[in-house]
Motif scaffolding. Structure first.
Motif, short mmCIF file in Angstrom:
data_model
loop_
_atom_site.label_atom_id
_atom_site.label_comp_id
_atom_site.label_asym_id
_atom_site.label_seq_id
_atom_site.Cartn_x
_atom_site.Cartn_y
_atom_site.Cartn_z
N ILE A 1 -20.25 -2.19 2.50
CA ILE A 1 -20.87 -1.76 3.39
C ILE A 1 -21.97 -2.93 3.71
N ILE A 2 -22.82 -2.94 2.37
CA ILE A 2 -24.11 -3.97 2.23
C ILE A 2 -23.85 -5.32 2.84
N HIS A 3 -22.61 -5.77 2.16
CA HIS A 3 -22.34 -7.20 2.50
C HIS A 3 -21.40 -7.49 3.65
N GLU B 1 -30.43 3.08 6.10
CA GLU B 1 -31.47 3.80 5.95
C GLU B 1 -32.37 3.94 4.73
N LEU B 2 -31.43 3.92 3.55
CA LEU B 2 -31.94 3.89 2.19
C LEU B 2 -32.54 2.47 1.93
N ILE B 3 -31.98 1.39 2.43
CA ILE B 3 -32.45 -0.04 2.05
C ILE B 3 -33.45 -0.20 3.07
N ARG B 4 -33.68 0.13 4.40
CA ARG B 4 -34.81 0.08 5.05
C ARG B 4 -36.12 0.84 4.36
N ILE C 1 -30.89 -0.69 -5.69
CA ILE C 1 -29.70 -1.36 -6.36
C ILE C 1 -28.52 -0.49 -5.95
N THR C 2 -27.40 -1.19 -5.71
CA THR C 2 -26.06 -0.52 -5.38
C THR C 2 -25.73 0.79 -6.06
N ARG C 3 -25.96 0.69 -7.55
CA ARG C 3 -25.77 1.94 -8.24
C ARG C 3 -26.50 3.39 -7.63
N GLU C 4 -27.95 3.03 -7.37
CA GLU C 4 -28.97 4.10 -7.07
C GLU C 4 -28.28 4.72 -5.66
N ILE C 5 -27.95 3.60 -4.76
CA ILE C 5 -27.51 4.17 -3.47
C ILE C 5 -26.12 5.07 -3.53
N ALA C 6 -25.33 4.52 -4.41
CA ALA C 6 -24.04 4.94 -4.86
C ALA C 6 -24.10 6.48 -5.28
N VAL C 7 -25.24 6.59 -6.30
CA VAL C 7 -25.58 7.97 -6.77
C VAL C 7 -25.95 8.78 -5.64
N GLU C 8 -26.75 8.40 -5.16
CA GLU C 8 -27.48 9.37 -3.90
C GLU C 8 -26.66 9.87 -2.83
N LEU C 9 -25.45 8.88 -2.58
CA LEU C 9 -24.88 9.29 -1.42
C LEU C 9 -23.47 9.60 -1.80
N PRO D 1 1.01 -1.24 -0.01
CA PRO D 1 -0.01 0.07 0.13
C PRO D 1 1.06 1.13 0.05
N CYS D 2 0.51 2.23 -0.87
CA CYS D 2 1.15 3.27 -1.01
C CYS D 2 0.52 4.46 0.07
N PRO D 3 1.52 5.39 0.73
CA PRO D 3 0.76 6.41 1.34
C PRO D 3 -0.02 7.33 0.35
N GLY D 4 -1.42 7.70 1.15
CA GLY D 4 -2.07 8.36 0.23
C GLY D 4 -2.99 7.67 -0.59
N GLN D 5 -2.71 6.32 -0.77
CA GLN D 5 -3.83 5.53 -1.42
C GLN D 5 -5.10 5.31 -0.89
N ALA D 6 -6.14 5.73 -1.74
CA ALA D 6 -7.58 5.48 -1.29
C ALA D 6 -7.86 4.10 -0.67
N HIS D 7 -8.46 4.03 0.55
CA HIS D 7 -9.19 2.78 1.12
C HIS D 7 -10.29 2.88 1.16
N VAL D 8 -11.10 1.69 1.42
CA VAL D 8 -12.53 1.90 1.71
C VAL D 8 -12.65 2.24 2.94
N VAL D 9 -13.35 3.50 3.06
CA VAL D 9 -13.48 4.18 4.28
C VAL D 9 -15.05 3.96 4.58
N THR D 10 -15.30 3.49 5.69
CA THR D 10 -16.87 3.69 5.87
C THR D 10 -16.98 3.92 7.42
N ASN D 11 -17.45 5.06 7.52
CA ASN D 11 -17.80 5.72 8.76
C ASN D 11 -19.22 5.21 9.34
N SER D 12 -19.59 5.48 10.55
CA SER D 12 -21.07 5.18 10.91
C SER D 12 -22.01 5.93 10.36
N ALA D 13 -21.68 7.24 9.86
CA ALA D 13 -22.76 7.91 9.20
C ALA D 13 -23.02 7.22 7.98
N THR D 14 -22.02 6.84 7.19
CA THR D 14 -22.15 6.36 5.83
C THR D 14 -23.06 5.04 5.73
#
Length: 98
Positions: free
Chosen positions: A79-81, A52-55, A61-69, A33-46
């Protein structure tokens, strides 16, 4: 080597760098891993926003959720799986432990 492989021939510096890594007993072919490389960041708000969107609509679908958020589909899938433990059954998101 250039006569045999032509333009697809590796540069001499690349080969020597690989040899140095092998001599240093680094046999893993994956990049470190390189410094500054993007990682999957999942905070509790996300995570809670995705939940909430799934409920609200279990047929999202994942594409709709990704676009909305405004996050990537890969992050939504993670996050989902992995975080929420949902799976798709008959086009509906349901908890996997049901």
């Amino acid at each position: 080597m250039k006569e045999v492989y032509g333009q697809q021939c590796l540069a001499r510096c690349t080969i020597s760098r690989w040899c140095q890594r092998y001599e240093a007993r680094r046999i893993n072919i994956k990049d470190l891993p390189c410094p500054g490389q993007a990682h999957v960041v999942t905070n509790s708000a996300t995570i809670s926003a995705v939940d909430e969107l799934i409920r609200r609509n279990r047929r999202n679908i994942t594409r709709e959720i990704a676009v909305e958020l405004s996050i990537s589909k890969r992050t939504v899938h993670h996050i989902i799986h992995r975080k929420l433990g949902y799976g798709k059954v008959c086009a509906h998101w349901v908890p996997k432990h049901l």
